[in-house]
Design a protein around this motif. Structure first.
Motif, mmCIF file in Angstrom:
data_model
loop_
_atom_site.group_PDB
_atom_site.id
_atom_site.type_symbol
_atom_site.label_atom_id
_atom_site.label_comp_id
_atom_site.label_asym_id
_atom_site.label_seq_id
_atom_site.Cartn_x
_atom_site.Cartn_y
_atom_site.Cartn_z
ATOM 1 N N ASN A 140 89.739 21.233 -5.721
ATOM 2 C CA ASN A 140 89.904 22.658 -6.024
ATOM 3 C C ASN A 140 90.380 22.822 -7.457
ATOM 4 O OD1 ASN A 140 92.453 21.602 -5.284
ATOM 5 N ND2 ASN A 140 93.195 23.597 -4.628
ATOM 6 N N VAL A 142 91.232 25.998 -10.799
ATOM 7 C CA VAL A 142 91.520 27.372 -11.192
ATOM 8 C C VAL A 142 90.830 27.652 -12.514
ATOM 9 C CG1 VAL A 142 93.686 26.732 -12.361
ATOM 10 C CG2 VAL A 142 93.355 29.075 -11.559
ATOM 11 N N GLN A 146 91.183 33.635 -15.389
ATOM 12 C CA GLN A 146 91.653 34.483 -14.293
ATOM 13 C C GLN A 146 93.141 34.284 -13.983
ATOM 14 O OE1 GLN A 146 89.628 36.768 -12.814
ATOM 15 N NE2 GLN A 146 88.101 36.134 -14.317
ATOM 16 N N GLU A 224 84.188 29.403 -2.102
ATOM 17 C CA GLU A 224 85.462 30.112 -2.090
ATOM 18 C C GLU A 224 86.564 29.173 -1.612
ATOM 19 O OE1 GLU A 224 86.685 33.454 -2.790
ATOM 20 O OE2 GLU A 224 84.903 33.142 -4.057
ATOM 21 N N ASP A 226 88.654 28.727 0.642
ATOM 22 C CA ASP A 226 88.961 29.180 2.000
ATOM 23 C C ASP A 226 88.738 27.985 2.919
ATOM 24 O OD1 ASP A 226 89.047 30.252 4.548
ATOM 25 O OD2 ASP A 226 87.970 32.075 4.001
ATOM 26 N N TRP A 233 81.207 30.688 -3.536
ATOM 27 C CA TRP A 233 82.114 31.372 -4.473
ATOM 28 C C TRP A 233 81.542 32.742 -4.799
ATOM 29 C CZ3 TRP A 233 81.554 31.578 -10.210
ATOM 30 C CH2 TRP A 233 82.688 32.108 -10.834
ATOM 31 N N ASN A 234 82.397 33.749 -4.838
ATOM 32 C CA ASN A 234 81.930 35.121 -5.031
ATOM 33 C C ASN A 234 81.657 35.478 -6.482
ATOM 34 O OD1 ASN A 234 84.439 35.621 -6.239
ATOM 35 N ND2 ASN A 234 85.279 36.711 -4.477
ATOM 36 N N THR A 236 83.737 35.895 -8.937
ATOM 37 C CA THR A 236 84.807 36.605 -9.648
ATOM 38 C C THR A 236 86.200 36.036 -9.388
ATOM 39 O OG1 THR A 236 85.008 38.231 -7.859
ATOM 40 C CG2 THR A 236 83.499 38.766 -9.679
ATOM 41 N N SER A 237 86.443 35.417 -8.240
ATOM 42 C CA SER A 237 87.789 34.930 -7.937
ATOM 43 C C SER A 237 88.146 33.765 -8.859
ATOM 44 C CB SER A 237 87.899 34.509 -6.467
ATOM 45 O OG SER A 237 87.000 33.480 -6.165
ATOM 46 N N GLY A 238 89.441 33.584 -9.085
ATOM 47 C CA GLY A 238 89.894 32.584 -10.040
ATOM 48 C C GLY A 238 90.139 31.211 -9.468
ATOM 49 N N ASN A 239 89.913 31.045 -8.166
ATOM 50 C CA ASN A 239 90.092 29.754 -7.509
ATOM 51 C C ASN A 239 88.806 29.384 -6.790
ATOM 52 O OD1 ASN A 239 93.236 29.402 -7.692
ATOM 53 N ND2 ASN A 239 92.897 31.490 -6.995
ATOM 54 N N ALA A 240 88.467 28.103 -6.798
ATOM 55 C CA ALA A 240 87.250 27.662 -6.129
ATOM 56 C C ALA A 240 87.411 26.254 -5.600
ATOM 57 C CB ALA A 240 86.055 27.735 -7.081
#
Length: 247
Positions: A140, A142, A146, A224, A226, A233-234, A236-240
């Protein structure tokens, strides 16, 4: 304290600091990823393994699991937790494996401990060399663009007669290839309160930069972050969650 001091002088507190982490969920998620994308093999290495909690779950799931870390006090604790596993004190940016591996993991954003773009590139090359054909590298990360410098994650835990508060947060100055992980530990007992603060230099990348480093070696999927469900991954989120399959 100098960087990494918290992981040597205070290595005995590491499991308390990570008490809120769902190790079973993280380990099971990556095992599902390996089933979907990997070569079916069971030879596993955990980079920056710390005290070995992820290794323990992979062993229990039938993997031939091992770990490496740069700090020997952490590895001593890992060996106690996982006596049947092999552990080695190595730099994840310049490591070698004694056999080809099917799965290499790096949990808890530890990939950022590479510290610089060049060292991150060397880490990726070391992983590629260690993996068997079709092997998976999962970690994972960051995105530096973001990061919210005011955001911290905190939790408390009770041990014997003391209460510990742990806080962690990212800091990025807005330019360059380095960010910092800020750590704060507060211990309170009948004698009073002790406070430790530490900052760890970490490599700062965007996901675009990360893909550029990985794609010469791997087929890459961004998911994502999750651990309960696998979704793309969407954007836009800052974590993947990064899934890289050796070409």
């Amino acid at each position: 304290m100098s960087h990494n001091a918290i992981y040597t002088d205070l290595s005995g507190y590491y499991d308390l600091m990570c008490a809120d982490i769902d190790y079973p969920a993280q380990s099971q998620c990556v095992q599902r990823i390996h089933q979907l994308f990997g070569n079916g093999g069971k030879r596993h290495l955990d980079l920056a393994c710390g005290t070995g909690p992820h290794v323990r779950h992979f062993l229990d799931a039938g993997f031939q699991s091992s770990g490496l870390d740069i700090n020997q006090p952490m590895l001593d604790l890992a060996q106690q937790r996982c006596p049947e596993a092999s552990f080695s004190q190595q730099d994840m940016c310049a490591f070698s494996a004694t056999q080809s591996l099917d799965l290499i993991t790096c949990f808890l954003y530890s990939i950022h401990y590479s510290g610089s773009i060049e060292r991150l590139r060397a880490c990726i090359a070391s992983v590629h060399a260690a993996l068997a054909d079709g092997g998976v590298f999962c970690f994972n990360a960051v995105d530096k663009s973001q990061i919210d410098n005011s955001s911290f994650v905190s939790h408390s835990v009770r041990q014997q007669d003391a209460t510990f508060w742990f806080s962690t947060g990212w800091f990025y100055a807005g330019e360059g290839e380095q960010q910092r992980l800020r750590l704060r530990i507060e211990r309170t007992d009948a004698q009073g309160t002790q406070l430790w603060k530490d900052e760890h230099p970490m490599v700062a990348v965007t996901f675009g930069q990360l893909l550029e480093l990985l794609e010469p070696y791997f087929e890459v999927q961004l998911l994502e972050l999750d651990y309960q469900r696998l979704v793309p991954w969407n954007g836009t989120s800052g974590n993947a969650l990064v899934v890289a399959v050796k070409r």
